[in-house]
Design a protein around this motif. Sequence first.
Motif, PDB file in Angstrom:
ATOM      1  N   LEU A  19      43.107  36.579  43.877  1.00  0.00           N
ATOM      2  CA  LEU A  19      44.500  36.146  43.816  1.00  0.00           C
ATOM      3  C   LEU A  19      45.084  36.003  45.221  1.00  0.00           C
ATOM      4  O   LEU A  19      45.816  35.048  45.503  1.00  0.00           O
ATOM      5  CB  LEU A  19      45.339  37.121  42.985  1.00  0.00           C
ATOM      6  N   TRP A  20      44.765  36.951  46.101  1.00  0.00           N
ATOM      7  CA  TRP A  20      45.266  36.876  47.469  1.00  0.00           C
ATOM      8  C   TRP A  20      44.741  35.609  48.158  1.00  0.00           C
ATOM      9  O   TRP A  20      45.501  34.875  48.772  1.00  0.00           O
ATOM     10  CB  TRP A  20      44.860  38.117  48.255  1.00  0.00           C
ATOM     11  N   GLU A  21      43.447  35.380  48.053  1.00  0.00           N
ATOM     12  CA  GLU A  21      42.858  34.210  48.712  1.00  0.00           C
ATOM     13  C   GLU A  21      43.449  32.918  48.163  1.00  0.00           C
ATOM     14  O   GLU A  21      43.769  31.997  48.921  1.00  0.00           O
ATOM     15  CB  GLU A  21      41.341  34.221  48.560  1.00  0.00           C
ATOM     16  N   LEU A  22      43.617  32.835  46.843  1.00  0.00           N
ATOM     17  CA  LEU A  22      44.213  31.638  46.246  1.00  0.00           C
ATOM     18  C   LEU A  22      45.660  31.464  46.697  1.00  0.00           C
ATOM     19  O   LEU A  22      46.117  30.335  46.891  1.00  0.00           O
ATOM     20  CB  LEU A  22      44.134  31.706  44.724  1.00  0.00           C
ATOM     21  N   SER A  23      46.389  32.569  46.882  1.00  0.00           N
ATOM     22  CA  SER A  23      47.773  32.462  47.337  1.00  0.00           C
ATOM     23  C   SER A  23      47.847  31.946  48.774  1.00  0.00           C
ATOM     24  O   SER A  23      48.826  31.324  49.159  1.00  0.00           O
ATOM     25  CB  SER A  23      48.494  33.807  47.220  1.00  0.00           C
ATOM     26  N   GLN A  24      46.810  32.207  49.556  1.00  0.00           N
ATOM     27  CA  GLN A  24      46.789  31.783  50.950  1.00  0.00           C
ATOM     28  C   GLN A  24      46.278  30.348  51.122  1.00  0.00           C
ATOM     29  O   GLN A  24      46.726  29.639  52.020  1.00  0.00           O
ATOM     30  CB  GLN A  24      45.914  32.732  51.779  1.00  0.00           C
ATOM     31  N   THR A  25      45.327  29.952  50.283  1.00  0.00           N
ATOM     32  CA  THR A  25      44.675  28.655  50.470  1.00  0.00           C
ATOM     33  C   THR A  25      45.090  27.594  49.467  1.00  0.00           C
ATOM     34  O   THR A  25      44.853  26.416  49.686  1.00  0.00           O
ATOM     35  CB  THR A  25      43.141  28.793  50.385  1.00  0.00           C
ATOM     36  N   GLY A  31      32.855  28.204  44.691  1.00  0.00           N
ATOM     37  CA  GLY A  31      31.948  28.244  45.840  1.00  0.00           C
ATOM     38  C   GLY A  31      32.630  28.694  47.124  1.00  0.00           C
ATOM     39  O   GLY A  31      32.197  29.657  47.764  1.00  0.00           O
ATOM     40  N   PRO A  32      33.714  28.013  47.528  1.00  0.00           N
ATOM     41  CA  PRO A  32      34.427  28.456  48.727  1.00  0.00           C
ATOM     42  C   PRO A  32      35.009  29.867  48.592  1.00  0.00           C
ATOM     43  O   PRO A  32      35.019  30.628  49.553  1.00  0.00           O
ATOM     44  CB  PRO A  32      35.538  27.416  48.895  1.00  0.00           C
ATOM     45  N   LEU A  33      35.478  30.219  47.398  1.00  0.00           N
ATOM     46  CA  LEU A  33      35.997  31.569  47.186  1.00  0.00           C
ATOM     47  C   LEU A  33      34.889  32.597  47.352  1.00  0.00           C
ATOM     48  O   LEU A  33      35.086  33.656  47.954  1.00  0.00           O
ATOM     49  CB  LEU A  33      36.640  31.694  45.799  1.00  0.00           C
ATOM     50  N   HIS A  34      33.709  32.295  46.826  1.00  0.00           N
ATOM     51  CA  HIS A  34      32.564  33.187  46.971  1.00  0.00           C
ATOM     52  C   HIS A  34      32.225  33.368  48.439  1.00  0.00           C
ATOM     53  O   HIS A  34      31.958  34.479  48.900  1.00  0.00           O
ATOM     54  CB  HIS A  34      31.355  32.646  46.193  1.00  0.00           C
ATOM     55  N   HIS A  35      32.254  32.289  49.194  1.00  0.00           N
ATOM     56  CA  HIS A  35      31.936  32.351  50.622  1.00  0.00           C
ATOM     57  C   HIS A  35      32.913  33.273  51.365  1.00  0.00           C
ATOM     58  O   HIS A  35      32.502  34.115  52.163  1.00  0.00           O
ATOM     59  CB  HIS A  35      31.957  30.946  51.221  1.00  0.00           C
ATOM     60  N   VAL A  36      34.208  33.126  51.098  1.00  0.00           N
ATOM     61  CA  VAL A  36      35.221  33.954  51.753  1.00  0.00           C
ATOM     62  C   VAL A  36      35.021  35.425  51.385  1.00  0.00           C
ATOM     63  O   VAL A  36      35.045  36.300  52.249  1.00  0.00           O
ATOM     64  CB  VAL A  36      36.645  33.491  51.373  1.00  0.00           C
ATOM     65  N   LEU A  37      34.810  35.699  50.103  1.00  0.00           N
ATOM     66  CA  LEU A  37      34.646  37.092  49.675  1.00  0.00           C
ATOM     67  C   LEU A  37      33.328  37.673  50.176  1.00  0.00           C
ATOM     68  O   LEU A  37      33.247  38.872  50.462  1.00  0.00           O
ATOM     69  CB  LEU A  37      34.749  37.219  48.155  1.00  0.00           C
TER      70      LEU A  37
END
Length: 76
Positions: A19-25, A31-37
């Motif tokens: 949720l945090w990453e989606l709120s920022q990006t 795929g990109p979410l997996h890479h960031v995490l």
Amino acid sequence: MSSHTVSLADLSSTHRDLLWELSQTGPSESGPLHHVLSDYYTDGIDQTRVCDSLEELIERDLVTKQTHQTTEGGSQ
């Protein structure tokens, strides 16, 4: 739609991080979410876990799933 309110305490750390990453990006694919995490979690994180966590957020109405529409060229 459920009238049950979800608090952050009800969510796993993976859910909160997504949720945090989606709120920022903004909208993103798994795929990109997996890479960031993967960069964030020192022990790594499995792609399946990211996908499953996203599906759970969708089921809880915390994230909206968007579909990609493709346009075929040419005349008919």
